[in-house]
Structure formats: C-alpha cells, structure tokens
Write a protein that holds these residues in place. Sequence first.
Motif, short mmCIF file in Angstrom:
data_model
loop_
_atom_site.label_atom_id
_atom_site.label_comp_id
_atom_site.label_asym_id
_atom_site.label_seq_id
_atom_site.Cartn_x
_atom_site.Cartn_y
_atom_site.Cartn_z
N VAL A 90 -12.60 -1.14 8.09
CA VAL A 90 -13.32 -0.17 7.26
C VAL A 90 -13.07 1.24 7.81
O VAL A 90 -12.84 2.19 7.05
N THR A 91 -13.09 1.39 9.13
CA THR A 91 -12.82 2.70 9.74
C THR A 91 -11.41 3.17 9.41
O THR A 91 -11.19 4.32 9.05
N ASP A 92 -10.42 2.26 9.53
CA ASP A 92 -9.04 2.62 9.20
C ASP A 92 -8.94 3.12 7.76
O ASP A 92 -8.26 4.11 7.48
N ILE A 93 -9.60 2.42 6.86
CA ILE A 93 -9.55 2.79 5.44
C ILE A 93 -10.20 4.16 5.22
O ILE A 93 -9.65 5.02 4.52
N ASN A 94 -11.34 4.38 5.85
CA ASN A 94 -12.05 5.65 5.68
C ASN A 94 -11.29 6.83 6.27
O ASN A 94 -11.44 7.96 5.80
N LEU A 95 -10.47 6.59 7.30
CA LEU A 95 -9.72 7.67 7.94
C LEU A 95 -8.33 7.89 7.35
O LEU A 95 -7.65 8.83 7.72
N ALA A 96 -7.92 7.03 6.42
CA ALA A 96 -6.59 7.14 5.82
C ALA A 96 -6.54 8.38 4.93
O ALA A 96 -7.10 8.39 3.84
N SER A 97 -5.85 9.41 5.40
CA SER A 97 -5.87 10.69 4.68
C SER A 97 -4.50 11.13 4.17
O SER A 97 -4.35 12.23 3.67
N GLU A 98 -3.50 10.28 4.31
CA GLU A 98 -2.14 10.60 3.86
C GLU A 98 -1.75 9.62 2.75
O GLU A 98 -1.21 8.55 3.00
N PRO A 99 -2.03 9.96 1.48
CA PRO A 99 -1.79 9.00 0.40
C PRO A 99 -0.33 8.59 0.23
O PRO A 99 -0.05 7.52 -0.31
N GLY A 100 0.61 9.40 0.72
CA GLY A 100 2.02 9.04 0.60
C GLY A 100 2.55 8.19 1.74
O GLY A 100 3.68 7.74 1.69
N ALA A 101 1.73 7.97 2.76
CA ALA A 101 2.20 7.28 3.96
C ALA A 101 2.08 5.76 3.83
O ALA A 101 1.25 5.24 3.09
N HIS A 102 2.92 5.10 4.60
CA HIS A 102 2.81 3.65 4.81
C HIS A 102 1.94 3.49 6.05
O HIS A 102 2.22 4.10 7.09
N TYR A 103 0.90 2.69 5.97
CA TYR A 103 0.03 2.43 7.12
C TYR A 103 0.42 1.08 7.71
O TYR A 103 0.22 0.05 7.10
N VAL A 104 1.02 1.13 8.90
CA VAL A 104 1.49 -0.08 9.56
C VAL A 104 0.48 -0.49 10.62
O VAL A 104 0.01 0.34 11.41
N LEU A 105 0.17 -1.77 10.62
CA LEU A 105 -0.68 -2.34 11.66
C LEU A 105 0.09 -3.44 12.37
O LEU A 105 0.76 -4.25 11.73
#
Length: 154
Positions: A90-105
Amino acid sequence: MLRIDQATYDAIVEHAKRDHPVEACGMVVGPVGSDRPERLVEMVNAAGSPTFYEYDSTDLLHLYKELDDRDEEPVVIYHSHSATEAYPSVTDINLASEPGAHYVLVSTREHGNNEGPVEFRSYRIIDGVVTEEDVQVDAAVATLSPEASHEETG
C-alpha cells in the motif's frame, strides 16, 4: 511490457541481494520519452529498513537535476522486498509518483543474499491502480557503459 537488457537485470538483482535484509532501491533512467532503460543509478535506502525504502532527499534532488540536464527521466524505479513477495505494498502504491515508469520489485525473501533465484516483477502504477506487466530480458536491448552500470549517488 518492460524490455530490459541482461546486464541491467543482473545489476538490479545483485543490488537487491547485496543490500538484503535492507530494502535496496534505485532507478534505471533513459532518454525522455524513449521508454528505454539505459543507465542504472543505485540509490541508498536512507531509511535503512528491511520493510521500507526512502531516498535521501538531497541525493534525489541532485539526481533529478542531473536527469533534467541530460534530458533523461526515470524509466524503471526499483526496490526490493526482503521478507514478502514482489508485489507493491500500500505504501509503494501511495508513493508511486511517476506514471510513465515501470515499477520493478525484486523479492529476496527465499534466498536472501545467497545464491538462488529471486522473484523479479514489473508493474505500472497509475492513480493507485496496479497492473502487472511482462518482463523481457534481452542481451541486445541496451548497452550500459562501464561507468553507468554501477553509478551511485550519495
């Protein structure tokens, strides 16, 4: 789909294993508008936490100034989970501020910093909506220069 070269993939995994049990974090940047991950920038987890990552605000400011000067943007924003699956919290989702980025975990929960596979997954996170995407690792997608492959801010 995230297309990433083998050297960058390996460097992200190595960073996650090296920092385990603390969450590793960083970015892979590329030319603005290209969606090409070309230059790995390892960041320091200022929180020093196994359950949370945080960029040092001064390091982040310097990085964004550099990106602006070089006409680059974050293409991949990555971090590791040391005790849970490779899925955004939930924290990761709330802090995601780059809509064009790929979020890798990258999850290191199974083998920690020892030999063995990791879970490597990529997502788009836009307005709180998480969509998993395929990852294609390709030796020919991009070529990292030696100084870029392990660049670190801080």
